[in-house]
Design a protein around this motif. Structure first.
Motif, PDB file in Angstrom:
ATOM      1  N   THR A 169     -64.375 -54.294   5.194  1.00 36.73           N
ATOM      2  CA  THR A 169     -65.367 -55.303   4.818  1.00 36.73           C
ATOM      3  C   THR A 169     -66.278 -55.578   6.003  1.00 36.73           C
ATOM      4  O   THR A 169     -65.869 -55.465   7.167  1.00 36.73           O
ATOM      5  CB  THR A 169     -64.695 -56.614   4.373  1.00 36.73           C
ATOM      6  OG1 THR A 169     -63.825 -57.072   5.408  1.00 36.73           O
ATOM      7  CG2 THR A 169     -63.904 -56.396   3.103  1.00 36.73           C
ATOM      8  N   LEU A 170     -67.500 -55.942   5.676  1.00 35.27           N
ATOM      9  CA  LEU A 170     -68.486 -56.252   6.708  1.00 35.27           C
ATOM     10  C   LEU A 170     -68.192 -57.618   7.305  1.00 35.27           C
ATOM     11  O   LEU A 170     -67.946 -58.586   6.595  1.00 35.27           O
ATOM     12  CB  LEU A 170     -69.881 -56.229   6.101  1.00 35.27           C
ATOM     13  CG  LEU A 170     -71.057 -56.318   7.070  1.00 35.27           C
ATOM     14  CD1 LEU A 170     -71.112 -55.089   7.949  1.00 35.27           C
ATOM     15  CD2 LEU A 170     -72.349 -56.471   6.291  1.00 35.27           C
ATOM     16  N   GLN A 171     -68.213 -57.702   8.647  1.00 37.88           N
ATOM     17  CA  GLN A 171     -67.944 -58.961   9.331  1.00 37.88           C
ATOM     18  C   GLN A 171     -69.231 -59.678   9.711  1.00 37.88           C
ATOM     19  O   GLN A 171     -69.434 -60.829   9.366  1.00 37.88           O
ATOM     20  CB  GLN A 171     -67.103 -58.700  10.585  1.00 37.88           C
ATOM     21  CG  GLN A 171     -65.678 -58.306  10.278  1.00 37.88           C
ATOM     22  CD  GLN A 171     -64.896 -59.437   9.632  1.00 37.88           C
ATOM     23  OE1 GLN A 171     -64.618 -60.455  10.251  1.00 37.88           O
ATOM     24  NE2 GLN A 171     -64.546 -59.253   8.368  1.00 37.88           N
ATOM     25  N   PHE A 172     -70.112 -59.009  10.444  1.00 36.71           N
ATOM     26  CA  PHE A 172     -71.362 -59.638  10.844  1.00 36.71           C
ATOM     27  C   PHE A 172     -72.355 -58.566  11.255  1.00 36.71           C
ATOM     28  O   PHE A 172     -71.995 -57.423  11.515  1.00 36.71           O
ATOM     29  CB  PHE A 172     -71.155 -60.635  11.997  1.00 36.71           C
ATOM     30  CG  PHE A 172     -70.921 -59.979  13.338  1.00 36.71           C
ATOM     31  CD1 PHE A 172     -71.973 -59.682  14.173  1.00 36.71           C
ATOM     32  CD2 PHE A 172     -69.639 -59.661  13.750  1.00 36.71           C
ATOM     33  CE1 PHE A 172     -71.759 -59.078  15.402  1.00 36.71           C
ATOM     34  CE2 PHE A 172     -69.419 -59.059  14.978  1.00 36.71           C
ATOM     35  CZ  PHE A 172     -70.482 -58.762  15.806  1.00 36.71           C
ATOM     36  N   ASN A 173     -73.612 -58.979  11.310  1.00 37.93           N
ATOM     37  CA  ASN A 173     -74.691 -58.118  11.764  1.00 37.93           C
ATOM     38  C   ASN A 173     -75.305 -58.748  13.002  1.00 37.93           C
ATOM     39  O   ASN A 173     -75.555 -59.949  13.034  1.00 37.93           O
ATOM     40  CB  ASN A 173     -75.746 -57.967  10.663  1.00 37.93           C
ATOM     41  CG  ASN A 173     -76.839 -57.005  11.062  1.00 37.93           C
ATOM     42  OD1 ASN A 173     -76.588 -56.023  11.751  1.00 37.93           O
ATOM     43  ND2 ASN A 173     -78.060 -57.275  10.651  1.00 37.93           N
TER      44      ASN A 173
END
Length: 410
Positions: free
Chosen positions: A260-264
């Motif tokens: 899953t994506l955490q942050f950009n």
């Protein structure tokens, strides 16, 4: 002699005229038939929903990293773990010689007892002087001195208690424990080594790698393009917790678990023109190790205005632009320049260059050119759109979902 020659020439002339007459009376030569129009197979371009995704390179990094360092001076007496083994939080890893620190603790304990005894004596004297001063048995100065002595004794007790606490902490530091649960690395010291608190001697490193981070590098222009598509309504973003990330390992194999994506990242690296994107992956079997090079595919939105064209229907010109042959209503072939940068389900995702209902040649295109007349027939198996991302249970979805970190491009 002359009459004979004249007669012979006349006969030859008559024969020639007869032959010309017969040739004139023969059938006329027919023109060659026109070549038949090439047969091609086409698909009808239809807008469909295609997941917006991007592939980014990156490296894995540990979820937690703890450098175990010496906090007191001394000789290492024992190592209590196997290098490369899993350790638990607060598990003892090293034992530093505790003898000098135990002696220091005993010394401050004795000092505390002495201070407490002095406090008891000063307090008793202050209480007696308090009674005597009422009958003028002692001077006011003597009473004030007794009260001051009591306060000084109380301060000495507080200092002694702090010294005891400090000595106890230092004694506790002689047993070096792991601050986290994870996997140990190589031990940097052996039994008998002298370690120092002032130098913060590194003993070993413990890393938690389940779960594990994957740090990716994304060109800043990709995020900019996605923002434009979102603003125009061409792309709809999924919820923050729905951005699915898959990994391809160094050997080309697919990692079986999705992340899953955490942050950009919010800052562009001026040297590379990219931002850092972080994803998190479960790693129960420790397949992923810190520092591995991977490729990640991030699916974060849906493009509802895209076309899917089979690979056989798209070619590239010498300039590297994607092109396709389209059959017009007059059966003439027209060459179109496309915007096709990604693939989905074995087909090119075309975001510009086609219109709804265009007939795209997918078979027989190698024998046609722009402007030619063709006979087109619909291909028997048109391409199928790839499945759209499935919203996570309980998570918001659709255009009114909370905006996640923007990472993907068309």
């Amino acid at each position: 002699m002359y009459p004979y020659k004249t007669h012979r020439c006349g006969a030859n002339l008559a024969a020639s005229l007869a032959l010309l007459s017969l040739a004139a009376c023969g059938p006329a030569k027919q023109a060659a038939p026109a070549p038949a129009a090439p047969q091609v197979s086409v698909i009808t371009a239809r807008r469909t929903s295609v997941p917006v995704s991007t592939e980014l390179p990156g490296r894995t990094s540990a979820y937690l990293v703890a450098q175990v360092r010496a906090r007191v001076d001394g000789i290492v007496q024992k190592r209590s773990f196997q290098e490369g083994a899993d350790v638990k939080a607060n598990q003892a890893l090293y034992q530093i010689d505790p003898a000098p620190y135990r002696a220091a603790l005993d010394s401050v304990l004795a000092a505390r007892q002495k201070a407490e005894a002095n406090l008891a004596a000063a307090s008793s004297q202050a209480e007696r002087y308090k009674v005597l001063i009422g009958g003028n048995a002692v001077s006011k100065q003597a009473y004030d001195n007794a009260v001051a002595a009591q306060g000084q004794a109380a301060a000495d007790v507080a200092a002694a208690r702090a010294a005891v606490a400090s000595a106890g902490i230092n004694l506790g530091y002689t047993s070096v424990a792991s601050p986290i649960t994870g996997r140990s690395s190589v031990s940097q010291v052996t039994q008998g080594a002298y370690v120092q608190a002032s130098a913060a001697t590194l003993l070993t490193t413990v890393q938690q790698i389940d779960p594990i981070y994957v740090d990716l590098n994304q060109p800043s222009i990709a995020g900019l393009q996605l923002r434009r598509d979102v603003a125009s309504g061409q792309v709809k973003l999924n919820g923050a917790g729905q951005a699915k990330v898959t990994l391809t390992l160094e050997d080309g194999s697919q990692y079986p678990l999705a992340g899953t994506l955490q942050f950009n990242g919010v800052t562009v690296d001026p040297s590379t023109g990219s931002v850092t994107v972080r994803a998190i992956f479960p790693n129960p079997k420790y397949v992923l190790l810190p520092g591995m090079f991977v490729h990640a595919r991030i699916e974060q939105g849906v493009n509802n205005q895209a076309f899917l064209v089979p690979v056989s229907g798209v070619s590239h010109n010498p300039q590297g632009q994607a092109t396709a042959f389209v059959v017009g209503p007059d059966r003439k072939v027209v060459q179109r320049t496309l915007q096709a940068q990604d693939m989905a389900g074995g087909s090119w995702v075309v975001t510009a260059g086609l219109n709804e209902g265009d007939k795209v040649i997918v078979s027989g295109g190698q024998k046609v050119q722009a402007g030619m007349l063709v006979d087109a027939s619909e291909a028997p198996n048109p391409v199928q759109p790839p499945p759209a991302p499935v919203p996570a249970p309980g998570a918001p979805a659709g255009p009114h979902s909370p905006a996640p970190a923007i990472v993907a491009s068309k």
